[in-house]
Enzyme design. Sequence first.
Site, mmCIF file in Angstrom:
data_model
loop_
_atom_site.group_PDB
_atom_site.id
_atom_site.type_symbol
_atom_site.label_atom_id
_atom_site.label_comp_id
_atom_site.label_asym_id
_atom_site.label_seq_id
_atom_site.Cartn_x
_atom_site.Cartn_y
_atom_site.Cartn_z
ATOM 1 C CB ALA A 167 -0.941 0.003 1.205
ATOM 2 C CG ASN A 203 0.046 -6.477 5.615
ATOM 3 O OD1 ASN A 203 0.548 -7.351 6.301
ATOM 4 N ND2 ASN A 203 -1.065 -6.660 4.942
ATOM 5 C CG HIS A 223 -0.030 4.418 4.519
ATOM 6 N ND1 HIS A 223 -0.363 3.884 5.744
ATOM 7 C CD2 HIS A 223 -0.780 3.751 3.607
ATOM 8 C CE1 HIS A 223 -1.263 2.930 5.573
ATOM 9 N NE2 HIS A 223 -1.533 2.836 4.286
#
Length: 252
Positions: free
Chosen positions: A119, A175, A203
């Site tokens: 991601a 993750n 993020h």
Amino acid sequence: MVQIGLLGCGNVGKIVANHQEGFTIVSIFDKVFDSAAEVAAIAHAKPYHDFEAFIHDPFELCVEAASVEAVQTYGCRALECGKDIVILSVGALADSNFRKKICDTARAHNRKIHVPSGAIMGLDNLKIGSISKLHSVTLRTTKSPSSLGVTADTRTLLFSGSATECVMHYPKNANVSIALELAADHDVYVELWADPAVSNNTHEIIVSGEFGEVYTKITNVPSPNNPATSYLAALSILALLKAYDDPLVIGT
């Protein structure tokens, strides 16, 4: 063209099945046979609900798109059966004992474990920066309260601390932090925020070291048909598979 066996038939598995470019899916495994059969029909592959039968099919690469539990249950066995493996659920490697076991298994059988970027972006750059001394690596993740299963009327800090601690308290958010920690070979400080004003996950990655400083921000669009999964995570598997047999390798 690399032949793969797909382990997991959720949203990511369906995206991989629908975008076979540079690779061919020959076998598909899921404990729920109807799910395996559904994705196999898309991929024109053979479905399995028995892992041993699946893993002995003649494919080169086992692609995990299932769960942390699936990696821990089947990862070593795939390597023992002569398959390289792609691990999307890299949170499984937060357990140092399991990480050592699966790496030792890969080494013993001359196999490779591939971890796509998932991601986020920039793992290659982080690996390069870690050749010199890193001073700090910080991950600031922001999600909607509903996606985190909490209630918040304002932007709220839910967690701050090490990636290892974050995995213990928020395992579904493991993750990204574990991928960063593995790439950097350095402890990652994590901030997890709930913000009712956001709809997409973000993020922010802040790294400083002898090489200089890096700041990146990734805003993830949810996968089609499953808002809990980042579309970028699915695309990262496709990028890895597309380039798997390419003679020109870009990046580390």
